[in-house]
Design a protein around this motif. Sequence first.
Motif, mmCIF file in Angstrom:
data_model
loop_
_atom_site.group_PDB
_atom_site.id
_atom_site.type_symbol
_atom_site.label_atom_id
_atom_site.label_comp_id
_atom_site.label_asym_id
_atom_site.label_seq_id
_atom_site.Cartn_x
_atom_site.Cartn_y
_atom_site.Cartn_z
ATOM 1 N N UNK A 36 85.139 44.838 -45.961
ATOM 2 C CA UNK A 36 84.086 43.927 -45.509
ATOM 3 C C UNK A 36 84.549 42.480 -45.421
ATOM 4 N N UNK A 37 85.368 42.055 -46.365
ATOM 5 C CA UNK A 37 85.836 40.667 -46.347
ATOM 6 C C UNK A 37 86.723 40.408 -45.127
ATOM 7 N N UNK A 38 87.521 41.386 -44.746
ATOM 8 C CA UNK A 38 88.346 41.244 -43.537
ATOM 9 C C UNK A 38 87.446 41.115 -42.304
ATOM 10 N N UNK A 39 86.424 41.954 -42.225
ATOM 11 C CA UNK A 39 85.485 41.896 -41.102
ATOM 12 C C UNK A 39 84.780 40.543 -41.050
ATOM 13 N N UNK A 40 84.413 40.005 -42.205
ATOM 14 C CA UNK A 40 83.760 38.696 -42.262
ATOM 15 C C UNK A 40 84.676 37.606 -41.736
ATOM 16 N N UNK A 41 85.940 37.629 -42.152
ATOM 17 C CA UNK A 41 86.895 36.622 -41.694
ATOM 18 C C UNK A 41 87.108 36.724 -40.182
ATOM 19 N N UNK A 42 87.227 37.928 -39.674
ATOM 20 C CA UNK A 42 87.409 38.111 -38.236
ATOM 21 C C UNK A 42 86.187 37.608 -37.472
ATOM 22 N N UNK A 43 84.990 37.861 -38.005
ATOM 23 C CA UNK A 43 83.759 37.392 -37.360
ATOM 24 C C UNK A 43 83.661 35.870 -37.360
ATOM 25 N N UNK A 44 84.245 35.222 -38.361
ATOM 26 C CA UNK A 44 84.247 33.760 -38.437
ATOM 27 C C UNK A 44 85.311 33.133 -37.538
ATOM 28 N N UNK A 45 86.144 33.960 -36.932
ATOM 29 C CA UNK A 45 87.173 33.439 -36.035
ATOM 30 C C UNK A 45 88.536 33.294 -36.668
ATOM 31 N N UNK A 46 88.683 33.779 -37.898
ATOM 32 C CA UNK A 46 89.985 33.711 -38.571
ATOM 33 C C UNK A 46 90.804 34.905 -38.090
ATOM 34 N N UNK A 47 91.498 34.718 -36.974
ATOM 35 C CA UNK A 47 92.305 35.774 -36.368
ATOM 36 C C UNK A 47 93.717 35.252 -36.133
ATOM 37 N N UNK A 48 94.659 36.157 -35.898
ATOM 38 C CA UNK A 48 96.039 35.742 -35.611
ATOM 39 C C UNK A 48 96.072 34.754 -34.464
ATOM 40 N N UNK A 49 96.789 33.659 -34.665
ATOM 41 C CA UNK A 49 96.929 32.646 -33.633
ATOM 42 C C UNK A 49 95.881 31.547 -33.683
ATOM 43 N N UNK A 50 94.845 31.742 -34.492
ATOM 44 C CA UNK A 50 93.795 30.722 -34.599
ATOM 45 C C UNK A 50 94.335 29.487 -35.314
ATOM 46 N N UNK A 51 93.910 28.328 -34.846
ATOM 47 C CA UNK A 51 94.296 27.062 -35.448
ATOM 48 C C UNK A 51 93.236 26.661 -36.464
ATOM 49 N N UNK A 52 93.677 26.309 -37.674
ATOM 50 C CA UNK A 52 92.756 25.925 -38.747
ATOM 51 C C UNK A 52 93.143 24.550 -39.269
ATOM 52 N N UNK A 53 92.169 23.630 -39.304
ATOM 53 C CA UNK A 53 92.397 22.295 -39.854
ATOM 54 C C UNK A 53 91.727 22.207 -41.213
ATOM 55 N N UNK A 54 92.446 21.649 -42.187
ATOM 56 C CA UNK A 54 91.888 21.446 -43.522
ATOM 57 C C UNK A 54 91.116 20.133 -43.490
ATOM 58 N N UNK A 55 89.797 20.195 -43.662
ATOM 59 C CA UNK A 55 88.944 19.012 -43.565
ATOM 60 C C UNK A 55 88.908 18.268 -44.894
ATOM 61 N N UNK A 56 88.516 18.973 -45.957
ATOM 62 C CA UNK A 56 88.525 18.341 -47.284
ATOM 63 C C UNK A 56 88.409 19.386 -48.372
ATOM 64 N N UNK A 57 88.839 18.992 -49.570
ATOM 65 C CA UNK A 57 88.770 19.882 -50.723
ATOM 66 C C UNK A 57 87.636 19.440 -51.624
ATOM 67 N N UNK A 58 87.014 20.407 -52.282
ATOM 68 C CA UNK A 58 85.916 20.111 -53.203
ATOM 69 C C UNK A 58 86.416 19.392 -54.438
ATOM 70 N N UNK A 59 85.490 18.804 -55.207
ATOM 71 C CA UNK A 59 85.890 18.004 -56.374
ATOM 72 C C UNK A 59 86.642 18.797 -57.442
ATOM 73 N N UNK A 60 86.361 20.075 -57.576
ATOM 74 C CA UNK A 60 87.056 20.879 -58.582
ATOM 75 C C UNK A 60 88.216 21.659 -57.984
ATOM 76 N N UNK A 61 88.411 21.515 -56.683
ATOM 77 C CA UNK A 61 89.539 22.162 -56.030
ATOM 78 C C UNK A 61 89.328 23.631 -55.712
ATOM 79 N N UNK A 62 88.173 24.198 -56.052
ATOM 80 C CA UNK A 62 87.944 25.614 -55.786
ATOM 81 C C UNK A 62 87.501 25.862 -54.344
ATOM 82 N N UNK A 63 86.629 25.013 -53.823
ATOM 83 C CA UNK A 63 86.160 25.157 -52.441
ATOM 84 C C UNK A 63 86.889 24.183 -51.527
ATOM 85 N N UNK A 64 87.219 24.663 -50.346
ATOM 86 C CA UNK A 64 87.843 23.804 -49.335
ATOM 87 C C UNK A 64 87.109 24.014 -48.020
ATOM 88 N N UNK A 65 86.891 22.913 -47.299
ATOM 89 C CA UNK A 65 86.226 22.969 -45.995
ATOM 90 C C UNK A 65 87.308 23.025 -44.919
#
Length: 78
Positions: A26-55
């Motif tokens: 299910x987690x793989x399907x969720x990532x694919x539905x969000x557009x996280x696929x081979x070749x996709x470009x991802x920009x790191x916007x910001x990290x959360x204050x505790x470093x656990x969450x990243x946008x």
Amino acid sequence: MLILKTLTDIPVKNTATVEDLLFNGNLRERMLALGVTRGASIKVVRKGPKGNLTIYNIRGTKIALRSEESNLIIVSDN
């Protein structure tokens, strides 16, 4: 030479290209539905204050991922 890293290793304001996903089920399907696929470009916007969450900006959409999820996304630097 192509150097592979996990998405967690990419610094804020940098961009990476997805090379592989280490998710199953299910987690793989969720990532694919969000557009996280081979070749996709991802920009790191910001990290959360505790470093656990990243946008991330993926295909024009901002999503938040936990570090355990980001560690399962293999990327190459742009």
